[in-house]
Scaffold this motif. Structure first.
Motif, mmCIF file in Angstrom:
data_model
loop_
_atom_site.group_PDB
_atom_site.id
_atom_site.type_symbol
_atom_site.label_atom_id
_atom_site.label_comp_id
_atom_site.label_asym_id
_atom_site.label_seq_id
_atom_site.Cartn_x
_atom_site.Cartn_y
_atom_site.Cartn_z
ATOM 1 N N TYR A 1 0.822 -1.211 0.000
ATOM 2 C CA TYR A 1 0.000 0.000 0.000
ATOM 3 C C TYR A 1 0.855 1.260 0.000
ATOM 4 C CZ TYR A 1 0.760 0.167 5.048
ATOM 5 O OH TYR A 1 1.320 0.215 6.280
ATOM 6 N N VAL A 2 2.070 1.153 0.545
ATOM 7 C CA VAL A 2 2.955 2.311 0.534
ATOM 8 C C VAL A 2 3.403 2.601 -0.899
ATOM 9 C CG1 VAL A 2 5.161 3.205 1.335
ATOM 10 C CG2 VAL A 2 3.713 1.907 2.884
ATOM 11 N N ARG A 3 3.692 1.517 -1.636
ATOM 12 C CA ARG A 3 4.104 1.697 -3.025
ATOM 13 C C ARG A 3 2.954 2.326 -3.838
ATOM 14 N NH1 ARG A 3 6.375 -3.506 -4.877
ATOM 15 N NH2 ARG A 3 4.187 -3.986 -5.096
ATOM 16 N N CYS B 1 1.370 10.676 -3.627
ATOM 17 C CA CYS B 1 1.336 11.247 -2.285
ATOM 18 C C CYS B 1 2.738 11.734 -1.915
ATOM 19 C CB CYS B 1 0.917 10.196 -1.260
ATOM 20 S SG CYS B 1 -0.772 9.675 -1.421
ATOM 21 N N SER B 2 2.784 12.780 -1.115
ATOM 22 C CA SER B 2 4.089 13.260 -0.672
ATOM 23 C C SER B 2 4.632 12.307 0.387
ATOM 24 C CB SER B 2 3.959 14.656 -0.089
ATOM 25 O OG SER B 2 3.279 14.580 1.142
ATOM 26 N N GLU B 3 5.956 12.315 0.561
ATOM 27 C CA GLU B 3 6.578 11.412 1.542
ATOM 28 C C GLU B 3 6.019 11.650 2.936
ATOM 29 O OE1 GLU B 3 8.783 8.819 1.280
ATOM 30 O OE2 GLU B 3 8.290 8.994 -0.850
ATOM 31 N N LEU B 4 5.781 12.932 3.261
ATOM 32 C CA LEU B 4 5.274 13.241 4.598
ATOM 33 C C LEU B 4 3.898 12.636 4.802
ATOM 34 C CD1 LEU B 4 6.168 16.856 5.689
ATOM 35 C CD2 LEU B 4 6.794 14.671 6.722
ATOM 36 N N PHE C 1 2.788 9.922 7.625
ATOM 37 C CA PHE C 1 1.832 10.191 8.700
ATOM 38 C C PHE C 1 0.448 9.620 8.436
ATOM 39 C CE2 PHE C 1 5.081 13.284 9.772
ATOM 40 C CZ PHE C 1 5.135 13.106 11.134
ATOM 41 N N GLN C 2 0.074 9.511 7.155
ATOM 42 C CA GLN C 2 -1.292 9.047 6.905
ATOM 43 C C GLN C 2 -1.372 7.583 6.550
ATOM 44 O OE1 GLN C 2 -2.892 11.768 4.073
ATOM 45 N NE2 GLN C 2 -3.068 13.405 5.577
ATOM 46 N N PRO D 1 -0.575 5.151 10.988
ATOM 47 C CA PRO D 1 -1.777 4.471 11.483
ATOM 48 C C PRO D 1 -1.666 2.945 11.422
ATOM 49 C CG PRO D 1 -2.360 6.169 9.900
ATOM 50 C CD PRO D 1 -0.884 6.042 9.857
ATOM 51 N N ASN D 2 -1.027 2.436 10.362
ATOM 52 C CA ASN D 2 -0.902 0.981 10.246
ATOM 53 C C ASN D 2 0.098 0.408 11.232
ATOM 54 O OD1 ASN D 2 -2.619 -0.146 8.062
ATOM 55 N ND2 ASN D 2 -1.676 1.560 6.969
ATOM 56 N N ALA D 3 1.146 1.185 11.518
ATOM 57 C CA ALA D 3 2.147 0.700 12.471
ATOM 58 C C ALA D 3 1.598 0.730 13.891
ATOM 59 C CB ALA D 3 3.408 1.546 12.375
#
Lengths: 325, 457
Positions: A223-225, A232-235, A239-240, A244-246
């Motif tokens: 999902y990050v990829r 999406c920006s790295e920030l 944070f979004q 939340p997943n961690a």
């Protein structure tokens, strides 16, 4: 869910019996009740009568495990083990060898322990997550490697040095707070700041390193990829998406510790003179008070098992895919 | 001279021999070779290993004990030889008697005078109150002001000899390892630093107390060095005792399943639900009571301290097997589902053979990582246990005992900082090296495992 919890609670009973059996055997393997009486009476030459009296008064005048003189079930119940250990299950802790009521002691000493342990726990998690997030932002750079080295270095310092160093700098050199002590009325925070600070700083090394690994594990997920591909920006990814997943592994990882917060910290409490359960244990160990040691072992085990059950519940709460059965 | 073999000496040498044998046996396994070469390909792995090896070498030298023969008093002629009650180690001899130069009490690093004023008599015989001169520091100086120059000259000479010794040690290695792909230079750098510092310490400590002296007047540097043996032995022996329990129970639970699994799971849940420190403290106290009740077991004080030490290793080992056991059980569960184990079953291979050939070799990496990881945790735990009063015997030098004794020294005016500094430096170096090395080992063997330490205090 309810059935699961009931089953877990029932499963706790044999474990607690095992714990009791172990502490009891450990205590009486080398120490006979006679030795105990002699050391509690505290005189070098004690008369046999005094020992017999002490044993009768404190209930140690019975056989250890099996009473051959009694008949039927009382063979097992009319023993020191049964009398001393079974009552613990009803949370009736009895009196310490020096005659104090353990239940009252535990109930009063629990709060100072919690007053130190709870802020340390919460502030510690917050600080560790912040530090770890900052490091994860610079993942793969020299800063990241330097930070990991720093974490390992912080982990390699003995807890004792954190306490001694903290007392020396904050309390002695800068004279900001008292070195040790505790007051229930007035400015309690004055006595709490330094222990909490020391506890948080001492935990940064191991804590931040752990959170960093968790965040990086999440950062490798699909999902990050996808988020990155969406632009999406790295920030915002950090944070979004990642944070939340961690939170799920973080939550389930720390929940097991929550009940143990009542037990307090042995070292912090004894160095800072906080009258909590940690220093209570230490005093009991030093004065060889079996009644207190037994009680504290029992309470510690109950809280640990409670923590395990809480962990399982938190899994289902944080991640709906998990079903307890 | 009469050799004294303490139990811990025998055990540590046994451990070293068995580890050497273990690695000799595994040297042909291509997978394991590949992993180890990965550990040593990085400078960090090389440096940390050299540091740990230095510590282990010192611990081994400090584990060769003997008692000096006493000379008969003059006029007495006898065949019987009496031995000194004091046990000396080869390491003590190598330090050039650093530990035999006692002062009366505290003195600062490189000081010529004691830290506290005492009642003295001056040259004219008047009672005065002043700092008495030290017995073993700066005796050769005519004028105290020469101290700085004297230290500088002696340091340069010592460093010259240190450099020469380093050349002698590193030269052959350089010849042997030409064309090797490992970063040997990093290791040599550490070796050079260690050798130069070592020579410098030994030669300077004959004239000064480099790290001062403590309350009892013992050289702090010497005490810190003696702490190495205690730390290293505790870190290795406790794990050594824990391993067989954890491996046997874990493998059996994971492989046989059923009621064996239930029993083992019950055992480790029970063990891990007891607060570790209480269990350790209670066990140690009980053993102390037992020793105090039977004082005639031991002929010399050192043996008694050693027995307590072995007991401590045992207790730490027996109380900390739960974590490793759980990990091995989980891994064995996974392995015994795999095709080759099933195939072995189908061919009718016996349980023992399957366990030895297929299961055990595949859990070795977990054991290895735990061994290295627990090492640092145990060294740290020793300090905490000594503080609580259930650590090693006070007569046995250890960093924990040093910290415990020096706790209130920082609050004195002027501050006595050197005891804590000595203990901190040596302990920190060892634990840091072990932690960094264990990271390297973990990355090479199994990056997925994030192991919690088994020793929780």
């Amino acid at each position: 869910m309810f059935a699961y919890i009931v089953r877990r609670l029932l499963y706790a009973i044999p474990i607690l019996i095992g714990v009791n059996l172990l502490t009891f055997t450990l205590f009486f393997v080398v120490n006979s009740p006679d030795d105990m009486a002699a050391s509690q009476l505290g005189e070098k030459y004690v008369t046999p009568e005094a020992i017999t009296n002490w044993k009768r008064k404190h209930g140690y005048d019975k056989p250890l495990f099996i009473n051959p003189e009694a008949g039927g079930v009382t063979q097992l119940t009319d023993t020191i083990f049964f009398n001393k250990s079974v009552r613990l299950f009803a949370f009736d802790f009895g009196r310490s060898e020096s005659g104090r009521d353990i239940t009252t002691d535990v109930a009063t000493r629990m709060w100072p322990s919690l007053a130190v342990a709870l802020p340390t726990f919460l502030v510690g998690i917050w600080v560790n997550i912040c530090v770890a997030l900052m490091v994860v932002m610079f993942h793969g750079t020299r800063l990241d490697r330097g930070a990991v080295f720093l974490f390992v270095a912080l982990m390699s310092i003995s807890y004792l040095f954190y306490i001694i160093g903290g007392q020396f700098l904050v309390a002695k050199t800068w004279r900001l707070v008292p070195i040790s002590g505790f007051h229930t009325e007035g400015q309690v925070w004055k006595f709490l700041i330094l222990p909490v600070l020391v506890g948080v700083v001492a935990g940064i090394g191991a804590g931040a390193r752990w959170y960093r690994t968790l965040f990086l594990e999440e950062a490798n997920q699909d999902y990050v990829r996808t988020a990155r591909a969406k632009g999406c920006s790295e920030l915002s990814i950090l944070f979004q998406h990642i944070l939340p997943n961690a939170m799920i592994p973080i939550l389930t990882g720390v929940v097991v510790l929550i009940p143990s917060l009542f037990m307090g910290s042995l070292l912090i409490e004894s160095f800072f003179g906080i009258p909590g359960l940690g220093s209570y244990m230490l005093d009991a160990i030093k004065s060889q008070d079996f009644a207190i040691v037994r009680t504290m072992v029992f309470i510690g085990s109950v809280l640990y098992i409670f923590g395990l059950i809480l962990t399982d519940i938190s899994y289902t709460w944080a991640d709906p895919r998990v079903r307890l059965s | 001279m009469k050799p004294v073999i303490l139990w811990s000496d025998a055990l540590i040498y046994l451990l070293v021999i068995s580890l050497a044998f273990f690695f000799y046996r595994l040297r042909k396994d291509p997978q394991i070779r590949e992993r180890w070469s990965q550990v040593f390909s990085s400078s960090l792995g090389m440096v940390t290993f050299t540091v740990i090896a230095t510590y282990i070498l010192i611990a081994l030298l400090d584990s060769l004990h003997f008692r000096e023969a006493l000379e008969n008093p003059e006029g007495v002629v006898g065949q019987e030889v009496f031995y000194d009650n004091k046990v000396t180690s080869v390491f003590d001899v190598l330090t050039g008697g650093m530990g035999d130069r006692f002062e009366r009490t505290y003195s600062a690093p490189f000081a010529l005078q004691s830290f506290e004023k005492e009642n003295l008599q001056d040259a004219a015989g008047n009672d005065i109150r002043d700092y008495p001169p030290l017995r073993h520091a700066g005796q050769h100086l005519d004028d105290p002001d020469e101290r700085g120059m004297d230290i500088a000259v002696k340091s340069v000479t010592a460093l010259f000899w240190g450099a020469l010794l380093s050349l002698l040690v590193i030269g052959p290695q350089w010849l042997l390892t030409r064309g090797s792909r490992y970063p040997w230079r990093a290791s040599w750098l550490v070796q050079g630093i260690v050798l130069c510092t070592g020579v410098w310490m030994v030669s300077i400590s004959r004239y000064y107390h480099i790290l001062g002296t403590d309350l009892g007047g013992t050289d702090v540097l010497f005490q810190s060095l003696k702490g190495i043996r205690t730390g290293v032995l505790l870190g290795t022996l406790a794990t050594l005792i824990m391993l067989p329990i954890a491996i046997t129970l874990g493998v059996m639970a994971g492989y046989f399943k059923g009621w064996v699994d239930d029993v083992v799971q019950y055992l480790y849940t029970t063990m891990s639900s007891i607060p570790g420190i209480l269990l350790i403290a209670a066990s140690v106290l009980l053993f102390q009571v037992y020793i105090d009740l039977n004082p005639d077991f031991f002929t010399i004080g050192m043996e008694k301290a050693d027995a307590k030490f072995i007991a401590l290793c045992f207790i730490l080992g027996v109380t900390s097997w739960a974590t490793l056991c759980r990990l091995i059980r989980a891994e064995t569960l996974k392995i015994s589902q795999l095709g080759y184990v099933q195939a072995a079953h189908a061919f009718g291979v016996s349980h023992t053979r399957i366990l030895a050939r297929h299961v055990l070799p595949n859990v070795v990496h977990i054991i290895l990582i735990t061994f290295v990881l627990d090492f640092s945790a145990l060294v740290l735990a020793e300090a905490v246990l000594s503080y609580i009063g259930v650590g090693v015997d006070p007569s046995m030098g250890s960093w924990g005992n040093m910290i415990n004794g020096a706790r209130s020294e920082l609050s004195r005016e002027p501050t006595i900082w050197w005891t804590l500094t000595g203990a901190f430096f040596f302990m920190f170096t060892l634990v840091l090296a072990a932690n960094l090395f264990s990271d390297q080992v973990r990355d090479a063997f199994d990056p997925r495992v994030s192991l919690p330490s088994a020793v929780e205090l």
